[in-house]
Design a protein around this motif. Structure first.
Motif, mmCIF file in Angstrom:
data_model
loop_
_atom_site.group_PDB
_atom_site.id
_atom_site.type_symbol
_atom_site.label_atom_id
_atom_site.label_comp_id
_atom_site.label_asym_id
_atom_site.label_seq_id
_atom_site.Cartn_x
_atom_site.Cartn_y
_atom_site.Cartn_z
ATOM 1 N N GLU A 12 6.074 1.361 -2.714
ATOM 2 C CA GLU A 12 6.233 1.635 -1.283
ATOM 3 C C GLU A 12 6.511 0.345 -0.524
ATOM 4 O O GLU A 12 5.991 -0.718 -0.888
ATOM 5 C CB GLU A 12 4.971 2.309 -0.724
ATOM 6 N N LEU A 13 7.311 0.470 0.520
ATOM 7 C CA LEU A 13 7.686 -0.685 1.327
ATOM 8 C C LEU A 13 8.172 -0.212 2.687
ATOM 9 O O LEU A 13 8.975 0.724 2.781
ATOM 10 C CB LEU A 13 8.807 -1.473 0.616
ATOM 11 N N SER A 23 2.626 -0.386 1.694
ATOM 12 C CA SER A 23 3.963 -0.641 2.242
ATOM 13 C C SER A 23 3.966 -1.811 3.210
ATOM 14 O O SER A 23 4.914 -2.615 3.233
ATOM 15 C CB SER A 23 4.499 0.620 2.935
ATOM 16 N N TYR A 27 5.468 -5.858 2.564
ATOM 17 C CA TYR A 27 6.404 -6.337 3.590
ATOM 18 C C TYR A 27 5.931 -7.662 4.184
ATOM 19 O O TYR A 27 6.713 -8.622 4.284
ATOM 20 C CB TYR A 27 6.549 -5.282 4.679
#
Length: 269
Positions: A12-13, A23, A27
């Motif tokens: 996830e990002l 996420s 980032y």
């Protein structure tokens, strides 16, 4: 040698997923080190929920024609790439129609985990390792995030342990609570044995739970970081027992300390 190349491996990002500990954690860590002039790249699955046109993904043609064997099945590997919106940082997407085309990342409409999440996770881990080898891009550090990426340290330290290409890479694991209650299929250990991984080397796989795979990743990592302030009890217990370098949940501006620590660790051959 100073740390220059950092690879993040995550499922996830932001902005491809909504903000959550994984996420956002990836980032922020990637963006901070990229701003310091490091060569930072990110790998994630190309889930069907990611809008290819909106985010301007395009296939890496020179990496076309790659295949991976997963439990005696030949699966095509397609690599796509995009620039993180608003940044010049490259995000590579591991694509396979069988495993990642679905419009949901991990579970079906009834919130039941997909039965083949084990195959999907192994494909993702092997896909990342084979792709960076084909790119001839050797990271100084691989930083993994979440249970789906947790197979990478397992494969790196077992199946790929004699491959000189990967011999000097340090591994950082950020640990999250995501995946609680998830259990892989009964076929799970057969997948690992097919790749000649000795299950006796995997001390925490007394069950097929996602959390136990995270534990194995922690064991095989050079540095372990809490991705959340409070972890599940069994993850918290292992974290406290680990002898390698550890970091409690940290603020974004302190993430560089994690990389300084990893950069100073000597790998025993």
């Amino acid at each position: 040698m100073s740390l220059q190349r950092i690879l993040h491996v995550t499922s996830e990002l932001v902005p491809y997923f909504n903000e959550n500990p994984i996420s956002s954690g990836v980032y922020n860590a990637a963006k901070q080190m990229f701003a310091q002039g490091k060569d930072v790249r990110i790998f994630m699955p190309r889930f069907g929920l990611i809008n290819e046109r909106r985010y301007q993904l395009h296939e890496v043609i020179r990496l076309s024609g790659m295949n991976l064997i997963i439990n005696d099945l030949d699966q095509p590997l397609v690599i796509k790439v995009a620039s993180l919106p608003g940044e010049r940082m490259q995000v590579y997407f591991i694509e396979n129609q069988e495993y990642f085309k679905r419009k949901s990342a991990y579970s079906d409409d009834s919130n039941q985990w997909f039965e083949d999440n084990d195959e999907r996770s192994v494909f993702f881990a092997k896909g990342v390792l084979e792709t960076i080898k084909k790119l001839n891009w050797i990271p100084d550090v691989i930083h993994i995030h979440g249970w789906m990426a947790s197979f990478l340290p397992i494969y790196l330290k077992t199946n790929y342990s004699n491959d000189a290409f990967f011999s000097d890479i340090k591994i950082i694991s950020s640990v999250y609570n995501h995946g609680e209650g998830g259990v892989f299929s009964e076929n799970f250990k057969n997948i690992l044995e097919y790749d000649k991984i000795d299950l006796n080397d995997l001390k925490y796989l007394n069950s097929n739970s996602y959390v136990n795979v995270v534990k194995e990743a922690m064991k095989f990592s050079d540095v372990v970081v809490k991705g959340e302030e409070l972890l599940l009890n069994e993850l918290e217990e292992l974290y406290n027992e680990l002898e390698q370098s550890k970091f409690d949940f940290i603020q974004n501006e302190d993430i560089q300390e994690v990389y300084r620590e990893a950069n100073g660790i000597n790998i025993q051959h």
